[in-house]
Write a protein that holds these residues in place. Structure first.
Motif, PDB file in Angstrom:
ATOM      1  N   ARG A   1       0.826  -1.212   0.000  1.00 28.58           N
ATOM      2  CA  ARG A   1       0.000   0.000   0.000  1.00 28.58           C
ATOM      3  C   ARG A   1       0.861   1.264   0.000  1.00 28.58           C
ATOM      4  O   ARG A   1       0.521   2.250  -0.648  1.00 28.58           O
ATOM      5  N   TYR A   2       1.953   1.250   0.736  1.00 24.96           N
ATOM      6  CA  TYR A   2       2.850   2.402   0.702  1.00 24.96           C
ATOM      7  C   TYR A   2       3.459   2.568  -0.688  1.00 24.96           C
ATOM      8  O   TYR A   2       3.638   3.685  -1.180  1.00 24.96           O
ATOM      9  N   GLN A   3       3.778   1.440  -1.293  1.00 20.98           N
ATOM     10  CA  GLN A   3       4.335   1.478  -2.641  1.00 20.98           C
ATOM     11  C   GLN A   3       3.360   2.104  -3.623  1.00 20.98           C
ATOM     12  O   GLN A   3       3.742   2.913  -4.469  1.00 20.98           O
ATOM     13  N   MET A   4       2.072   1.740  -3.504  1.00 19.48           N
ATOM     14  CA  MET A   4       1.078   2.293  -4.415  1.00 19.48           C
ATOM     15  C   MET A   4       0.884   3.787  -4.177  1.00 19.48           C
ATOM     16  O   MET A   4       0.714   4.564  -5.128  1.00 19.48           O
ATOM     17  N   VAL A   5       0.903   4.210  -2.913  1.00 11.58           N
ATOM     18  CA  VAL A   5       0.767   5.645  -2.616  1.00 11.58           C
ATOM     19  C   VAL A   5       1.933   6.417  -3.212  1.00 11.58           C
ATOM     20  O   VAL A   5       1.754   7.485  -3.827  1.00 11.58           O
ATOM     21  N   TRP A   6       3.146   5.879  -3.057  1.00 10.03           N
ATOM     22  CA  TRP A   6       4.316   6.563  -3.599  1.00 10.03           C
ATOM     23  C   TRP A   6       4.290   6.604  -5.123  1.00 10.03           C
ATOM     24  O   TRP A   6       4.569   7.645  -5.728  1.00 10.03           O
ATOM     25  N   ARG A   7       3.914   5.476  -5.755  1.00 14.97           N
ATOM     26  CA  ARG A   7       3.866   5.453  -7.216  1.00 14.97           C
ATOM     27  C   ARG A   7       2.781   6.383  -7.746  1.00 14.97           C
ATOM     28  O   ARG A   7       2.970   7.049  -8.773  1.00 14.97           O
ATOM     29  N   ARG A   8       1.648   6.434  -7.058  1.00 13.72           N
ATOM     30  CA  ARG A   8       0.574   7.328  -7.492  1.00 13.72           C
ATOM     31  C   ARG A   8       1.012   8.787  -7.398  1.00 13.72           C
ATOM     32  O   ARG A   8       0.725   9.589  -8.297  1.00 13.72           O
ATOM     33  N   ARG A   9       1.727   9.099  -6.346  1.00 14.23           N
ATOM     34  CA  ARG A   9       2.189  10.481  -6.188  1.00 14.23           C
ATOM     35  C   ARG A   9       3.213  10.830  -7.263  1.00 14.23           C
ATOM     36  O   ARG A   9       3.167  11.926  -7.829  1.00 14.23           O
ATOM     37  N   MET A  10       4.132   9.912  -7.551  1.00  7.17           N
ATOM     38  CA  MET A  10       5.139  10.171  -8.587  1.00  7.17           C
ATOM     39  C   MET A  10       4.487  10.309  -9.962  1.00  7.17           C
ATOM     40  O   MET A  10       4.897  11.138 -10.778  1.00  7.17           O
ATOM     41  N   HIS A  11       3.457   9.494 -10.222  1.00  3.85           N
ATOM     42  CA  HIS A  11       2.776   9.594 -11.507  1.00  3.85           C
ATOM     43  C   HIS A  11       2.032  10.914 -11.627  1.00  3.85           C
ATOM     44  O   HIS A  11       2.033  11.541 -12.700  1.00  3.85           O
ATOM     45  N   ALA A  12       1.387  11.339 -10.538  1.00  2.07           N
ATOM     46  CA  ALA A  12       0.687  12.628 -10.569  1.00  2.07           C
ATOM     47  C   ALA A  12       1.665  13.771 -10.819  1.00  2.07           C
ATOM     48  O   ALA A  12       1.362  14.724 -11.552  1.00  2.07           O
ATOM     49  N   ARG A  13       2.847  13.683 -10.221  1.00  2.00           N
ATOM     50  CA  ARG A  13       3.857  14.712 -10.446  1.00  2.00           C
ATOM     51  C   ARG A  13       4.322  14.707 -11.904  1.00  2.00           C
ATOM     52  O   ARG A  13       4.536  15.760 -12.507  1.00  2.00           O
ATOM     53  N   ALA A  14       4.479  13.514 -12.463  1.00  2.69           N
ATOM     54  CA  ALA A  14       4.889  13.418 -13.869  1.00  2.69           C
ATOM     55  C   ALA A  14       3.818  13.981 -14.789  1.00  2.69           C
ATOM     56  O   ALA A  14       4.122  14.648 -15.786  1.00  2.69           O
TER      57      ALA A  14
END
Length: 516
Positions: free
Chosen positions: A80-93
């Protein structure tokens, strides 16, 4: 590795598919298990030695917060932490525009070309001839020192075949894959099965070419009825195989990479053996290497399906009915999309939208020869579907090491409790069978699967997704998961381009050493 198992009624089943991972406690992976052991040691020291109860409680809460997402992952298997981090990085991209691609004369590329996106942007396409004089296209991956050849096959399917013939095909296919590890330069292989709507232009052209003026009225009427019934919408299935070789042999990283001509000569020597031995695997007769123009035309249609009929018409006009026809004349630097967007759960490119799943878990236990039949066959709710089976043969030394490690890991897992022992008994038995097969000379082969559906708009994507997740995957007993945020890379990997993810997604190679 998949090995046949013969049952009492002489039916042959297949199995022994194991996930290559290190063991852990319960649902925890190896890294999470090591952190749990470290946390327990620290907790014991804080309580028994230092007697810092408040600090021990704080440490326990922190450890539980870190381990909880790993112990209870999402349905797709991600932390779940991994998904939160990936979602945030994708939103930034997305915010910075790094998920959008605009090419062409009005795009953001300096030369105005429309190259393939992402990892394939630096690829080159060259044309060579094998020892039999057949032309073949060679895809060059310069940053990874990889070279890919594409082979087109014409399988007839299982209809009308008896069981003995099907079993013979599968045995020869296993032998074909196993022989790949005898060439140390082979880095990976793939089989891409695609179903698309047939435009009917080839049938129409063939009928008109063979029609005579004085044909009987009845035969002309039957012919016209056939054209009206099958002209448009009939699904067509294409099968392409790719073999990717590395210019740097294993264990020779210090030696200079082979030149492009040396790799072309090597592949030209091997191609007749590869295509000739495919006849006994069920891939049909006449398997041949694809020309550079055929590869270019296919890639162009994959990124923009709206031009499929125009490309096919150009191929027919240039004599593409025979091997090595002229094709459309599109260049490799113009085969990519003018625009593309990598969304969180799908990939939009030109006039279409695609979604790609990757295999999370293979079928557990045994399965049969036609397990993937429905997955590979055309589907009424999916206009374009592409299934890519990715293979990486291991060397004999690596196969022996991996098989022994799998046995040790399965034994360790079986000692963790009654439930874990029951669940791990099948894995232990499969690992032991694989070890015996490796000892007899069969190599281990890493297997992956990607399933891509392509539709015209997002409204059709929901219906196609339901058909894959609830229907096709269930019938094949395969667990699929959505690589969220990585749909563009997954789309590329499912194309017959020879992209080897384990090599392409590594740290920068020798061409990028010293880069920031």
């Amino acid at each position: 590795m998949t090995t046949p198992n013969e049952t009492a009624d002489r039916d042959i089943t297949y199995g022994n598919l194991l996930s290559p991972k290190l063991p852990g406690l319960g649902n925890l992976g190896f890294g999470s298990t090591m952190f749990a052991v470290f946390s327990a040691i620290v907790l014991i020291v804080l309580v028994a030695v230092l007697q810092l109860l408040v600090v021990a409680v704080v440490w326990l809460v922190i450890s539980a917060a870190v381990l909880a997402p790993a112990a209870f992952p999402t349905k797709d298997g991600y932390g779940r932490y991994q998904m939160v981090w990936r979602r945030r990085m994708h939103a930034r991209a997305e915010k910075t525009g790094r998920t959008a691609l605009r090419q062409g004369l009005s795009g953001h590329v300096p030369d105005g070309e429309c190259r393939l996106p992402g990892l394939a942007a630096t690829t080159r396409l060259r044309t060579f001839r094998d020892v039999h004089g057949r032309e073949f296209g060679l895809i060059v991956w310069p940053e990874q020192d990889l070279y890919t050849v594409v082979i087109e096959a014409f399988p007839s399917g299982f209809e009308g075949l008896d069981k003995a013939t099907i079993d013979s095909y599968l045995a020869h296919w296993a032998a074909w894959l196993g022989r790949l590890n005898t060439v140390e330069e082979v880095a990976g292989a793939a089989v891409v099965v695609e179903t698309v709507p047939d435009s009917g232009r080839r049938l129409l052209r063939a009928v008109r070419r063979g029609r005579v003026d004085n044909a009987p009225r009845l035969s002309r009427g039957v012919t016209d009825q056939i054209l009206d019934s099958y002209h448009v919408g009939t699904p067509a299935t294409t099968v392409r195989l790719t073999v990717t070789l590395s210019a740097i042999a294993p264990g020779a990283a210090d030696e200079p990479a082979r030149s492009e001509q040396e790799m072309a000569d090597l592949i030209g020597d091997l191609l007749p053996t590869w295509t000739g031995s495919l006849d006994m695997t069920g891939a049909g007769t006449g398997a041949r290497p694809c020309t550079g123009q055929e590869i270019t035309d296919y890639v162009r249609v994959a990124f923009d399906p709206s031009v499929a009929e125009l490309v096919e018409e150009a191929q027919l006009r240039s004599g593409e009915d025979g091997p090595g026809g002229g094709g459309t004349g599109i260049e490799w630097a113009q085969a990519g999309p003018i625009s593309a967007w990598n969304h969180w759960e799908h990939y939009a490119h030109e006039s279409a939208v695609s979604r790609t799943w990757q295999m999370k878990e293979p079928p557990r236990g045994v399965f049969f020869a036609q397990t993937l039949h429905h997955m590979l066959a055309p589907h009424k709710d999916i206009a374009r579907k592409r299934v890519a089976l990715l293979y990486r043969p291991e060397s004999p030394e690596a196969s022996a090491t991996a098989s022994e490690r799998d046995v040790k890991n399965a034994r360790l897992k079986a000692t963790q409790g009654r439930y874990a022992k029951a669940a791990a008994s099948g894995d232990l038995e499969a690992a032991q069978r694989s070890t015996r097969q490796v000892a007899m000379g069969s190599p281990l082969i890493r297997v992956g699967m990607l399933v891509t559906v392509t539709v015209r708009d997002a409204a059709e994507l929901a219906r196609a997704s339901r058909a894959v997740k609830t229907g096709l995957a269930g019938q094949a007993r395969i667990a699929l998961r959505l690589p969220k945020g990585a749909q563009d890379v997954s789309f590329l990997c499912s194309l017959p381009l020879g992209l080897v993810p384990q090599i392409a997604l590594r740290a920068p190679g020798k061409h990028e050493e010293g880069a920031a």
